[in-house]
Design an enzyme around this catalytic site. Structure first.
Site, PDB file in Angstrom:
ATOM      1  N   SER A   1       6.304  -3.117  -3.455  1.00  0.00           N
ATOM      2  CA  SER A   1       4.863  -2.872  -3.538  1.00  0.00           C
ATOM      3  C   SER A   1       4.256  -3.605  -4.726  1.00  0.00           C
ATOM      4  CB  SER A   1       4.606  -1.364  -3.698  1.00  0.00           C
ATOM      5  OG  SER A   1       3.251  -1.101  -4.015  1.00  0.00           O
TER       6      SER A   1
ATOM      7  N   TYR B   1       6.346   5.583  -8.582  1.00  0.00           N
ATOM      8  CA  TYR B   1       6.347   4.726  -7.395  1.00  0.00           C
ATOM      9  C   TYR B   1       6.606   3.268  -7.793  1.00  0.00           C
ATOM     10  CZ  TYR B   1       4.477   2.784  -2.992  1.00  0.00           C
ATOM     11  OH  TYR B   1       4.302   2.119  -1.798  1.00  0.00           O
TER      12      TYR B   1
ATOM     13  N   LYS C   1       9.768   0.941  -6.711  1.00  0.00           N
ATOM     14  CA  LYS C   1       9.516  -0.269  -5.918  1.00  0.00           C
ATOM     15  C   LYS C   1      10.030  -1.532  -6.606  1.00  0.00           C
ATOM     16  CE  LYS C   1       7.625   1.394  -2.212  1.00  0.00           C
ATOM     17  NZ  LYS C   1       8.421   1.372  -0.968  1.00  0.00           N
TER      18      LYS C   1
END
Length: 287
Positions: free
Chosen positions: A141, A154, A158
């Site tokens: 991401s 997150y 990622k």
């Protein structure tokens, strides 16, 4: 693009981006094992594929459950005799600023995104080695590649997937296994409350899946990060600047600061093929 006779496992495919991946892979001829934590959603997508003339089965499992994931891989093998493609798409969000985030939310996101991908990849890796063919995609991401406020957990997970890809691409190369990352921008149930309606319309998940297909086909690249959304495609690279030789000494730290702009100059940067390329460049720079 033709995926006939290929077998694909796609995680988190009961809706959103994973569903679009599964539908397109099946339309291109792949037999698809549709994975999701929610068994009803997984079977619904599998039925959608079958109604369109494709071959698919749904399988309920959390990607963090090693026993269930092993059973999932065995199911694909028993049904279709091989596993050619693994798309690690399953994920969750627990967004908060780092100051307000507790360690449980950080650990949970790391477990699902990073360890979930590790567990699923480990479950198919030996099969791919034995058949001398495999395509593995990790979903990274922009939050990991470049950072986003409120997504430290997150983003960390990622970016960790990029590191995993970099090494597995090297380890799998001699066995016909190609490993890549997809960095999608897509409106999904996971992001629907984070984006305004006009943006959601422009970043439909259907516009991402063609990029995934390029990473799982016969002519797929290896060790690449494909960033895509709204029909736009770009390569993202982890690069290394030419740098400068400073050496040691009491004033080395001051010299690094003084020459920071020169150290940061990207005019001669490279994309290393392996970690040792950095070491070689450093050793060669010594005066």
């Amino acid at each position: 693009m033709n995926l006939s006779d290929r077998v694909a496992i796609i995680t988190g495919a009961g809706g959103g981006l994973g569903r679009c991946h599964a539908l397109l892979a099946a339309r291109l001829g792949a037999k698809v094992l549709v994975n999701d934590m929610n068994g009803e959603n997984a079977e619904r997508v599998a039925e959608e594929i079958r109604e369109a003339g494709g071959v698919a089965t749904g399988f309920a499992a959390s990607v963090t459950d090693e026993a269930a994931v092993a059973e999932m891989a065995e199911r694909a093998l028993s049904d279709w005799g091989r596993i050619d493609i693994l798309v690690n798409n399953a994920g969750i969000l627990r967004d908060k600023s780092f100051a307000k985030m507790d360690s449980a939310d950080f650990r949970l996101v790391m477990d699902v995104h990073l360890m979930g991908a590790v567990i699923c990849t480990k479950a198919v890796w030996e099969t791919m080695r034995q058949q001398n063919y495999g395509r593995v995609v990790f979903t990274t991401s922009s939050s990991g590649l470049f950072g986003n406020f409120g997504q430290s957990n997150y983003g960390a997970a990622k970016m960790a997937l990029v590191g995993l890809m970099q090494t597995l691409a090297l380890e799998g190369a001699n066995y016909g296994i190609r490993v890549n990352c997809l960095a999608p921008t897509a409106a999904t149930p996971m992001t629907e409350n984070l984006l305004p309606p006009d943006v959601i319309e422009k970043i439909a998940p259907e516009l991402v899946s063609p990029g995934l297909m390029a990473l799982v086909g016969e002519d797929a690249p290896n060790k690449s990060i494909l960033s895509t959304g709204a029909g736009h495609y770009a390569r993202t690279n982890v690069s290394l600047t030419k740098g400068v030789y400073i050496g040691g000494g009491d004033d080395a730290a001051d010299a690094v600061i003084a020459r920071w702009d020169e150290i940061s100059d990207r005019s001669g940067d490279i994309v290393p093929g392996r970690g040792y390329d950095q070491v070689e460049r450093e050793l060669k720079s010594e005066k």
